[in-house]
Design a protein around this motif. Structure first.
Motif, PDB file in Angstrom:
ATOM      1  N   PRO A   1       0.815  -1.220   0.000  1.00  0.00           N
ATOM      2  CA  PRO A   1       0.000   0.000   0.000  1.00  0.00           C
ATOM      3  C   PRO A   1       0.849   1.270   0.000  1.00  0.00           C
ATOM      4  O   PRO A   1       0.925   1.986   0.983  1.00  0.00           O
ATOM      5  CB  PRO A   1      -0.793  -0.122   1.302  1.00  0.00           C
ATOM      6  CG  PRO A   1       0.097  -0.909   2.200  1.00  0.00           C
ATOM      7  CD  PRO A   1       0.900  -1.815   1.336  1.00  0.00           C
ATOM      8  N   GLY A   2       1.495   1.536  -1.096  1.00  0.00           N
ATOM      9  CA  GLY A   2       2.316   2.733  -1.173  1.00  0.00           C
ATOM     10  C   GLY A   2       2.807   2.908  -2.590  1.00  0.00           C
ATOM     11  O   GLY A   2       2.450   2.134  -3.483  1.00  0.00           O
ATOM     12  N   GLN A   3       3.599   3.909  -2.811  1.00  0.00           N
ATOM     13  CA  GLN A   3       4.104   4.145  -4.158  1.00  0.00           C
ATOM     14  C   GLN A   3       5.624   4.230  -4.118  1.00  0.00           C
ATOM     15  O   GLN A   3       6.201   4.724  -3.144  1.00  0.00           O
ATOM     16  CB  GLN A   3       3.539   5.458  -4.714  1.00  0.00           C
ATOM     17  CG  GLN A   3       2.067   5.311  -5.056  1.00  0.00           C
ATOM     18  CD  GLN A   3       1.413   6.654  -5.244  1.00  0.00           C
ATOM     19  OE1 GLN A   3       1.872   7.678  -4.716  1.00  0.00           O
ATOM     20  NE2 GLN A   3       0.329   6.651  -6.003  1.00  0.00           N
TER      21      GLN A   3
ATOM     22  N   LEU B   1      10.076   5.664  -1.359  1.00  0.00           N
ATOM     23  CA  LEU B   1       8.840   4.945  -1.086  1.00  0.00           C
ATOM     24  C   LEU B   1       7.930   5.836  -0.259  1.00  0.00           C
ATOM     25  O   LEU B   1       8.351   6.382   0.757  1.00  0.00           O
ATOM     26  CB  LEU B   1       9.224   3.693  -0.297  1.00  0.00           C
ATOM     27  CG  LEU B   1       8.234   2.571  -0.155  1.00  0.00           C
ATOM     28  CD1 LEU B   1       8.995   1.274  -0.253  1.00  0.00           C
ATOM     29  CD2 LEU B   1       7.540   2.689   1.167  1.00  0.00           C
ATOM     30  N   THR B   2       6.719   6.032  -0.744  1.00  0.00           N
ATOM     31  CA  THR B   2       5.790   6.854   0.037  1.00  0.00           C
ATOM     32  C   THR B   2       4.548   6.061   0.348  1.00  0.00           C
ATOM     33  O   THR B   2       4.130   5.184  -0.399  1.00  0.00           O
ATOM     34  CB  THR B   2       5.380   8.129  -0.727  1.00  0.00           C
ATOM     35  OG1 THR B   2       4.806   7.729  -1.967  1.00  0.00           O
ATOM     36  CG2 THR B   2       6.560   9.029  -0.967  1.00  0.00           C
ATOM     37  N   GLY B   3       3.965   6.349   1.490  1.00  0.00           N
ATOM     38  CA  GLY B   3       2.746   5.664   1.908  1.00  0.00           C
ATOM     39  C   GLY B   3       2.394   6.087   3.310  1.00  0.00           C
ATOM     40  O   GLY B   3       3.165   6.798   3.965  1.00  0.00           O
ATOM     41  N   THR B   4       1.223   5.669   3.778  1.00  0.00           N
ATOM     42  CA  THR B   4       0.833   5.977   5.148  1.00  0.00           C
ATOM     43  C   THR B   4       1.401   4.896   6.053  1.00  0.00           C
ATOM     44  O   THR B   4       1.274   3.704   5.758  1.00  0.00           O
ATOM     45  CB  THR B   4      -0.696   6.002   5.280  1.00  0.00           C
ATOM     46  OG1 THR B   4      -1.227   6.637   4.128  1.00  0.00           O
ATOM     47  CG2 THR B   4      -1.124   6.719   6.527  1.00  0.00           C
ATOM     48  N   LEU B   5       1.995   5.306   7.156  1.00  0.00           N
ATOM     49  CA  LEU B   5       2.640   4.333   8.035  1.00  0.00           C
ATOM     50  C   LEU B   5       1.629   3.307   8.548  1.00  0.00           C
ATOM     51  O   LEU B   5       1.907   2.100   8.591  1.00  0.00           O
ATOM     52  CB  LEU B   5       3.303   5.072   9.203  1.00  0.00           C
ATOM     53  CG  LEU B   5       4.334   4.256   9.987  1.00  0.00           C
ATOM     54  CD1 LEU B   5       5.397   3.688   9.067  1.00  0.00           C
ATOM     55  CD2 LEU B   5       4.967   5.094  11.074  1.00  0.00           C
TER      56      LEU B   5
ATOM     57  N   ASP C   1      -1.044   2.216   7.105  1.00  0.00           N
ATOM     58  CA  ASP C   1      -1.373   1.256   6.047  1.00  0.00           C
ATOM     59  C   ASP C   1      -0.277   0.225   5.895  1.00  0.00           C
ATOM     60  O   ASP C   1      -0.540  -0.961   5.707  1.00  0.00           O
ATOM     61  CB  ASP C   1      -1.574   1.996   4.717  1.00  0.00           C
ATOM     62  CG  ASP C   1      -2.893   2.731   4.684  1.00  0.00           C
ATOM     63  OD1 ASP C   1      -3.706   2.478   5.592  1.00  0.00           O
ATOM     64  OD2 ASP C   1      -3.084   3.556   3.771  1.00  0.00           O
ATOM     65  N   VAL C   2       0.976   0.705   5.957  1.00  0.00           N
ATOM     66  CA  VAL C   2       2.107  -0.218   5.788  1.00  0.00           C
ATOM     67  C   VAL C   2       2.152  -1.212   6.946  1.00  0.00           C
ATOM     68  O   VAL C   2       2.333  -2.416   6.755  1.00  0.00           O
ATOM     69  CB  VAL C   2       3.421   0.578   5.695  1.00  0.00           C
ATOM     70  CG1 VAL C   2       4.612  -0.376   5.620  1.00  0.00           C
ATOM     71  CG2 VAL C   2       3.398   1.491   4.482  1.00  0.00           C
TER      72      VAL C   2
ATOM     73  N   TRP D   1      -0.672  -3.662   6.588  1.00  0.00           N
ATOM     74  CA  TRP D   1      -0.368  -4.569   5.469  1.00  0.00           C
ATOM     75  C   TRP D   1       0.628  -5.635   5.931  1.00  0.00           C
ATOM     76  O   TRP D   1       0.461  -6.820   5.652  1.00  0.00           O
ATOM     77  CB  TRP D   1       0.230  -3.745   4.321  1.00  0.00           C
ATOM     78  CG  TRP D   1       0.824  -4.534   3.205  1.00  0.00           C
ATOM     79  CD1 TRP D   1       0.161  -5.115   2.172  1.00  0.00           C
ATOM     80  CD2 TRP D   1       2.213  -4.821   3.019  1.00  0.00           C
ATOM     81  NE1 TRP D   1       1.043  -5.748   1.341  1.00  0.00           N
ATOM     82  CE2 TRP D   1       2.314  -5.592   1.828  1.00  0.00           C
ATOM     83  CE3 TRP D   1       3.365  -4.505   3.709  1.00  0.00           C
ATOM     84  CZ2 TRP D   1       3.533  -6.056   1.346  1.00  0.00           C
ATOM     85  CZ3 TRP D   1       4.582  -4.958   3.234  1.00  0.00           C
ATOM     86  CH2 TRP D   1       4.654  -5.721   2.060  1.00  0.00           C
TER      87      TRP D   1
END
Lengths: 183, 153
Positions: free
Chosen positions: A11-13, A23-27, A29-30, A33
């Protein structure tokens, strides 16, 4: 529920840049996941449902495809407890203690009729707890006596979806009990 | 291996009151609880019987009376017999222990005591086995009532 949706990729880009990627994403969510893809079950089976659970773990159904491969023999290393079987009154305190010893976040699956309601054939008895949720909170219930391995896999994937949705148990607040007055 | 007839005649020597039933695969002997201990000793020690293995001990509630069923086999001869001991007194059921004859009866009798309330005289350690010590009542009796957990049928 759509099983494919729960098998989401990371769940990130990833933004490619010279010398590596960013790498970006919400912590949250990571973390969710990662948690959902590595749920270690506790070795816990009190009756015939445990046979189906072992079958689900073995080569034919192979729950390690979904990240459940490491069944732990100690609650201190387990994330999820699958209550596979009848809980009798004498087993109640043991189940509570095992649950209390599990590190948070911890998840509970009630597998089969006995764990959800006391069971079809032991129900009218002096000795059986009428559902494990009288002792510990349950996340996912599975119907069946015993449920087929596919049903257990479905429950495990449902639990993964629940974890990924970002509403694990620690976010559900417990209202404080009123303190007894001094008089 | 002895035939049912031979076992039956030997048993009738020891307890003439015994009623034998040969309809099943094993010889079944029904006796009163007062006749049980001498017969048990004979079954264990008689040179032609030598029932040295008690492989099942069961309590039964017949509503009018209780009974204890003993399944015995001989590892020497390979024959098997079923003894049904009738206990008429349902309020205060007592039968002599056989734990000094077959050691395995010690636990099995505790179980029968735990769930049926049958007391075994001279048992070395007659306590609750599965249930808690403070438990009231005998759950496998037909008239057992538990209004919290059980639906009355």
């Amino acid at each position: 529920m759509d099983v494919k949706k729960t098998l989401d990729p990371f769940p990130g880009q990833v933004h490619q840049s010279p010398g590596g990627g960013i790498l970006t994403g919400t912590l949250d969510d990571v973390i969710n996941w990662a948690r959902s893809n590595s749920l270690w079950p506790l070795v816990f089976g009190t009756s015939c449902c445990a046979i189906e659970m072992m079958s689900t773990a073995s080569a034919k159904y192979d729950w390690s495809r979904f990240g459940f491969e490491v069944a732990r023999a100690t609650p201190r290393q387990a994330d999820v407890i699958i209550i596979a079987g009848t809980i009798v009154n004498k087993m109640g305190p043991v189940l509570k203690r095992l649950y209390d010893q599990m590190p948070e976040p911890r998840y509970v699956i009630a597998m089969g009729a006995c764990a959800t309601s006391g069971g079809p054939f032991f129900y009218n008895t002096y000795s059986v707890v009428k559902g494990a949720d009288h002792i510990i909170p349950v996340d996912v219930y599975i119907a069946g006596c015993p449920p087929r391995p596919e049903a257990l896999l479905h429950a495990l994937i449902t639990l993964q979806a629940k974890v990924k949705s970002g509403a694990p148990r620690e976010k559900i607040s417990i209202p404080e009990l009123p303190k007894p007055s001094a008089s | 291996m002895m035939s049912h007839e031979e076992i039956k005649s030997l048993i009738l020597n020891y307890s003439p009151e015994a009623v034998c039933d040969e309809s099943g695969p094993w010889l079944q002997v029904s006796i009163q609880s007062t006749d049980w201990l001498p017969l048990a000793e004979a079954l264990r020690n008689h040179s032609q019987l030598q029932f040295d293995y008690l492989f099942c001990l069961t309590g039964v509630d017949w509503k009018t009376h209780l009974s204890v069923v003993y399944h015995l086999t001989s590892k020497v001869f390979g024959h098997t017999v079923v003894v049904k001991v009738k206990i008429d007194d349902r309020i205060n059921p007592v039968v002599e222990t056989v734990s000094n004859i077959w050691r395995t009866a010690e636990l099995h009798e505790r179980e029968a005591y735990d769930l049926f309330g049958i007391r075994f005289n001279s048992h070395p350690d007659l306590r609750r086995l599965f249930l808690t010590d403070e438990w009231v009542g005998w759950p496998l009796r037909k008239d057992y009532e538990d209004p919290i957990n059980m639906i009355k049928l």
